[in-house]
Enzyme design. Structure first.
Site, PDB file in Angstrom:
ATOM      1  N   GLY A 116      66.471  -9.805  48.797  1.00 22.90           N
ATOM      2  CA  GLY A 116      66.526  -9.290  50.164  1.00 22.90           C
ATOM      3  C   GLY A 116      66.352 -10.393  51.196  1.00 22.90           C
TER       4      GLY A 116
ATOM      5  N   GLU B 193      73.469 -15.226  55.978  1.00 23.72           N
ATOM      6  CA  GLU B 193      74.888 -15.519  55.778  1.00 23.72           C
ATOM      7  C   GLU B 193      75.170 -16.070  54.371  1.00 23.72           C
ATOM      8  OE1 GLU B 193      77.213 -14.389  57.731  1.00 23.72           O
ATOM      9  OE2 GLU B 193      78.687 -15.334  56.397  1.00 23.72           O
ATOM     10  N   GLY B 194      74.207 -16.790  53.807  1.00 25.75           N
ATOM     11  CA  GLY B 194      74.387 -17.317  52.446  1.00 25.75           C
ATOM     12  C   GLY B 194      74.595 -16.180  51.446  1.00 25.75           C
ATOM     13  N   HIS B 195      73.753 -15.146  51.536  1.00 24.08           N
ATOM     14  CA  HIS B 195      73.912 -13.993  50.637  1.00 24.08           C
ATOM     15  C   HIS B 195      75.243 -13.289  50.905  1.00 24.08           C
ATOM     16  CE1 HIS B 195      69.372 -14.147  50.980  1.00 24.08           C
ATOM     17  NE2 HIS B 195      69.535 -14.177  49.679  1.00 24.08           N
TER      18      HIS B 195
ATOM     19  N   GLY C 225      73.950 -18.399  44.367  1.00 20.44           N
ATOM     20  CA  GLY C 225      74.139 -19.495  45.312  1.00 20.44           C
ATOM     21  C   GLY C 225      73.889 -20.846  44.647  1.00 20.44           C
TER      22      GLY C 225
ATOM     23  N   ASP D 113      70.328 -22.760  44.985  1.00 16.78           N
ATOM     24  CA  ASP D 113      69.311 -22.787  43.927  1.00 16.78           C
ATOM     25  C   ASP D 113      69.955 -23.404  42.684  1.00 16.78           C
ATOM     26  OD1 ASP D 113      67.049 -21.341  45.237  1.00 16.78           O
ATOM     27  OD2 ASP D 113      68.570 -19.786  45.403  1.00 16.78           O
TER      28      ASP D 113
ATOM     29  N   VAL E  70      75.677 -22.389  52.227  1.00 22.95           N
ATOM     30  CA  VAL E  70      76.042 -22.197  53.641  1.00 22.95           C
ATOM     31  C   VAL E  70      74.978 -22.922  54.466  1.00 22.95           C
ATOM     32  CG1 VAL E  70      76.434 -20.523  55.483  1.00 22.95           C
ATOM     33  CG2 VAL E  70      77.058 -19.946  53.135  1.00 22.95           C
TER      34      VAL E  70
ATOM     35  N   SER F 239      68.211 -20.296  54.129  1.00 22.72           N
ATOM     36  CA  SER F 239      67.234 -19.828  53.148  1.00 22.72           C
ATOM     37  C   SER F 239      66.400 -18.735  53.807  1.00 22.72           C
ATOM     38  CB  SER F 239      66.313 -20.989  52.748  1.00 22.72           C
ATOM     39  OG  SER F 239      65.110 -20.497  52.195  1.00 22.72           O
ATOM     40  N   SER F 240      66.004 -17.760  53.013  1.00 21.91           N
ATOM     41  CA  SER F 240      65.154 -16.694  53.565  1.00 21.91           C
ATOM     42  C   SER F 240      63.835 -17.269  54.055  1.00 21.91           C
ATOM     43  CB  SER F 240      64.880 -15.635  52.498  1.00 21.91           C
ATOM     44  OG  SER F 240      66.097 -15.129  52.026  1.00 21.91           O
TER      45      SER F 240
HETATM   46  O1  PAF Z   1      67.681 -16.358  43.890  1.00 20.79           O
HETATM   47  C1  PAF Z   1      67.017 -15.303  44.013  1.00 20.79           C
HETATM   48  O2  PAF Z   1      67.003 -14.671  45.045  1.00 20.79           O
HETATM   49  C2  PAF Z   1      66.177 -14.817  42.838  1.00 20.79           C
HETATM   50  O3  PAF Z   1      65.628 -15.870  42.123  1.00 20.79           O
HETATM   51  C3  PAF Z   1      66.940 -13.857  41.910  1.00 20.79           C
HETATM   52  C4  PAF Z   1      68.112 -14.551  41.229  1.00 20.79           C
HETATM   53  C5  PAF Z   1      67.444 -12.667  42.700  1.00 20.79           C
HETATM   54  C6  PAF Z   1      66.010 -13.344  40.806  1.00 20.79           C
HETATM   55  O4  PAF Z   1      64.924 -12.659  41.338  1.00 20.79           O
END
Ligand code: PAF
Length: 280
Positions: free
Chosen positions: A31, A35-37, A147, A150, A176, A185-186
């Site tokens: 959650g 924009e990256g997600h 992404g 990570d 992004v 990043s969140s």
């Molecule tokens: O990258 C993330 O947001 C988390 O590590 C993931 C892959 C959703 C696992 O909880």
């Protein structure tokens, strides 16, 4: 867009989506979407007939004293963003849906999991590998999107999927960045104005190493020194690591051929990571 909260509802949706030979694309997230997600969802939409995003702040990947309790939970905003870009479903499980009582099994990917971020966050990647395996088994997607931000996580998940012969394709989606280079990043929302400014040094450090590599320097230590210098100059003192590794295996080499540089720092209380393939 449908919200699925338990295994039965998810399973019905999955069965339905697969019924006509449709391709299911899955984006696991915690959650606090940005924009990256959304770029992961858009990538999935290019080739999949159905896209599903999971939102689950996974307790097993946070160590004691880490930001599990503070981690931003912004479901109303996340839902609106996903609705707007035409995502088909959200899987929103509670902890007991993912980890029913009595569970005894963890997934461990060693030695990949205990280096770089894993060295300072013991147990983190075991938590990631375990939750991703459970999510993949529940959602049964054709393709899962992660992404490149990570980088170690992505490398480890690819390794795990190969080792366990999981029937899913993995796609890594490019980072992004903000205009000044900061990777989205969140956790960026934790930064003060001053820290936010300092954070641009990560991108500058990566670019310094990249330009050195492209001018012919292949000694890992010299590339790492160049990046360290940029971080120090910007006043970043809590450097967890600056490392050049092989871009596929994350193996260390004194002289690098096809390297990725990975950086992790702490600015104030916020841990930030970034990376760049130096040859591209
Ligand atoms: O990258 C993330 O947001 C988390 O590590 C993931 C892959 C959703 C696992 O909880």
């Amino acid at each position: 867009m449908i919200i699925l909260e338990d295994r039965q509802a998810l399973n019905n949706w999955v069965e339905q989506s697969r019924l006509w030979g449709g391709k299911v694309g899955f984006i696991p997230t915690m959650g606090a979407l940005h924009e990256g997600h959304l770029s992961l969802v858009r990538e999935a939409q290019k080739t999949c007939s159905q896209t599903i995003v999971s939102i689950f702040v996974n307790p097993t990947q946070f160590g004691p004293g880490e930001d599990f309790n503070q981690y931003p939970r912004t479901f109303a905003e996340d839902k609106a963003l996903l609705e707007e870009i035409g995502c088909d479903a959200i899987f929103l499980p509670s902890p007991d849906v993912i980890y029913p009582e009595g569970g005894q099994t963890f997934v461990s990917v060693e030695p990949l999991a205990s280096q770089l971020c894993g060295a300072s966050r013991p147990g983190h990647f075991q938590g990631v590998a375990t939750v991703v395996t459970i999510l993949l088994n529940l959602v049964r997607p054709h393709v899962a999107y992660f992404g490149v931000k990570d980088y170690q996580q992505l490398t480890l998940i690819k390794q795990m999927i190969r080792d366990l012969a999981l029937a899913v394709d993995v796609v890594g989606v490019p980072i992004v960045r903000e205009e000044d280079g900061l990777a989205l990043s969140s956790r960026n929302r934790y930064l003060t104005i001053k820290e936010r400014q300092q954070a641009t040094a990560l991108y500058k450090a990566l670019m310094a190493a990249k330009s050195l590599f492209q001018s012919g320097e292949t000694e890992a230590i010299k590339l790492e020194k160049a990046a360290h210098l940029v971080l120090h100059e910007s006043g970043i003192e809590q450097i967890d690591y600056v490392e050049v590794r092989h871009k596929e295996t994350l193996a260390c080499d004194l002289t690098v051929v096809d390297p990725v540089m990975l950086i992790a720092v702490k600015i104030g209380k916020t841990r930030l990571i970034d990376n760049m393939v130096l040859s591209s």
